[in-house]
Motif scaffolding. Sequence first.
Motif, PDB file in Angstrom:
ATOM      1  N   MET A  79      45.505 -19.307  -2.475  1.00 10.39           N
ATOM      2  CA  MET A  79      44.711 -18.126  -2.849  1.00 10.39           C
ATOM      3  C   MET A  79      45.018 -17.719  -4.287  1.00 10.39           C
ATOM      4  N   ALA A  80      46.229 -17.673  -4.598  1.00 11.85           N
ATOM      5  CA  ALA A  80      46.402 -17.583  -6.051  1.00 11.85           C
ATOM      6  C   ALA A  80      46.142 -18.706  -6.991  1.00 11.85           C
ATOM      7  N   VAL A  81      46.188 -19.731  -6.623  1.00 12.78           N
ATOM      8  CA  VAL A  81      45.463 -20.979  -7.444  1.00 12.78           C
ATOM      9  C   VAL A  81      43.862 -20.847  -7.480  1.00 12.78           C
ATOM     10  N   ALA A  82      43.124 -20.466  -6.484  1.00 11.89           N
ATOM     11  CA  ALA A  82      41.977 -20.261  -6.419  1.00 11.89           C
ATOM     12  C   ALA A  82      41.716 -19.234  -7.309  1.00 11.89           C
ATOM     13  N   LEU A  83      42.140 -18.115  -7.164  1.00 12.42           N
ATOM     14  CA  LEU A  83      41.866 -16.947  -8.060  1.00 12.42           C
ATOM     15  C   LEU A  83      42.046 -17.239  -9.668  1.00 12.42           C
ATOM     16  N   GLU A  84      43.056 -18.050  -9.871  1.00  9.29           N
ATOM     17  CA  GLU A  84      43.453 -18.257 -11.311  1.00  9.29           C
ATOM     18  C   GLU A  84      42.431 -19.239 -11.687  1.00  9.29           C
TER      19      GLU A  84
ATOM     20  N   PHE B 280      30.864  -9.795  -2.571  1.00  8.57           N
ATOM     21  CA  PHE B 280      31.532 -10.903  -2.438  1.00  8.57           C
ATOM     22  C   PHE B 280      30.497 -12.231  -2.299  1.00  8.57           C
ATOM     23  N   THR B 281      29.362 -11.788  -1.987  1.00  9.13           N
ATOM     24  CA  THR B 281      28.401 -12.855  -1.658  1.00  9.13           C
ATOM     25  C   THR B 281      26.972 -12.812  -2.663  1.00  9.13           C
ATOM     26  N   THR B 282      26.998 -12.265  -3.791  1.00  4.62           N
ATOM     27  CA  THR B 282      25.992 -11.949  -4.405  1.00  4.62           C
ATOM     28  C   THR B 282      25.570 -13.622  -5.104  1.00  4.62           C
ATOM     29  N   GLY B 283      26.389 -14.162  -5.308  1.00  5.25           N
ATOM     30  CA  GLY B 283      26.214 -15.626  -5.806  1.00  5.25           C
ATOM     31  C   GLY B 283      25.389 -16.696  -4.804  1.00  5.25           C
TER      32      GLY B 283
ATOM     33  N   GLY C 282      33.063 -22.342  -1.612  1.00  5.76           N
ATOM     34  CA  GLY C 282      33.875 -21.115  -1.505  1.00  5.76           C
ATOM     35  C   GLY C 282      34.077 -20.778  -2.765  1.00  5.76           C
ATOM     36  N   ARG C 283      34.089 -21.270  -3.938  1.00  3.04           N
ATOM     37  CA  ARG C 283      34.215 -20.954  -5.280  1.00  3.04           C
ATOM     38  C   ARG C 283      33.144 -19.763  -5.489  1.00  3.04           C
ATOM     39  N   ILE C 284      32.108 -20.010  -4.984  1.00  2.16           N
ATOM     40  CA  ILE C 284      30.970 -19.051  -5.418  1.00  2.16           C
ATOM     41  C   ILE C 284      31.404 -17.507  -4.733  1.00  2.16           C
ATOM     42  N   LEU C 285      32.104 -17.445  -3.782  1.00  2.00           N
ATOM     43  CA  LEU C 285      32.574 -15.941  -3.251  1.00  2.00           C
ATOM     44  C   LEU C 285      33.350 -15.364  -4.342  1.00  2.00           C
ATOM     45  N   PHE C 286      34.398 -16.226  -5.085  1.00  2.00           N
ATOM     46  CA  PHE C 286      35.265 -15.439  -6.050  1.00  2.00           C
ATOM     47  C   PHE C 286      34.563 -15.350  -7.288  1.00  2.00           C
ATOM     48  N   GLU C 287      33.520 -16.248  -7.578  1.00  2.00           N
ATOM     49  CA  GLU C 287      32.673 -15.723  -8.992  1.00  2.00           C
ATOM     50  C   GLU C 287      31.919 -14.590  -8.714  1.00  2.00           C
TER      51      GLU C 287
END
Length: 225
Positions: A19-24, A129-132, A211-216
């Motif tokens: 999770m930390a790596v994905a967020l960074e 969380f999902t607008t992308g 999954g990247r789209i969620l964080f974006e």
Amino acid sequence: MPFSAAVVTFPGSNCDRDMAVALESVTGRAPLRLWHGDAELPGGLDLIALPGGFSYGDYLRSGAMAARSPILKGVASAANAGVPVLGVCNGFQVLTESGLLPGALMRNKNMHFICRDMPLRVENAASRFTTGYAAGQEITIPVAHHDGNFFADDETLDRLEGDGRVAFRYLDNSNGSRRDIAGILSPAGNVLGMMPHPERAVDAAHGGTDGRILFESILNALAPA
């Protein structure tokens, strides 16, 4: 202001680094790493993430003991104040056990651990969380769980459906979740619990970037207009 996220680690968490790596990777800034015994949260957080794993060895019920950790009081207060909270897999279980989300995660219908890519449909594309995503978009996100069978009574399910709080739905429901639900939102839309692991789908080298789209989406929701 730079994006400020925090990842909570419980005894038995094993996806906190993922999770930390994905967020960074998405935000360009390493998140804060918080321990379950921390009694207070730092101010100014833009996201709190509860990762996957087997908190407290899944004794009693998955997530039940972690939901009583000191840090959950701070997480609940932050969520009630509107701070986005993301709970993935065991984190979703913690959110239901703490009462921040309704329902429960039960043993998979086949009683086996499921670990594979899972096709999903985006049901709500209007949350932060999902607008992308687009409503109805089909995506692929990995799952890895033994207790991912989402259960709630019919009244609760009808309310989730009617309020547009079903975020994701399984297209191949192998764990038995009622109404194929893979992820749900809180009434205010700032708490998302989901069994699939978006943090494992942020790099094409790992097999996909859905999954990247969620964080974006989270990051873009906080960007100045």
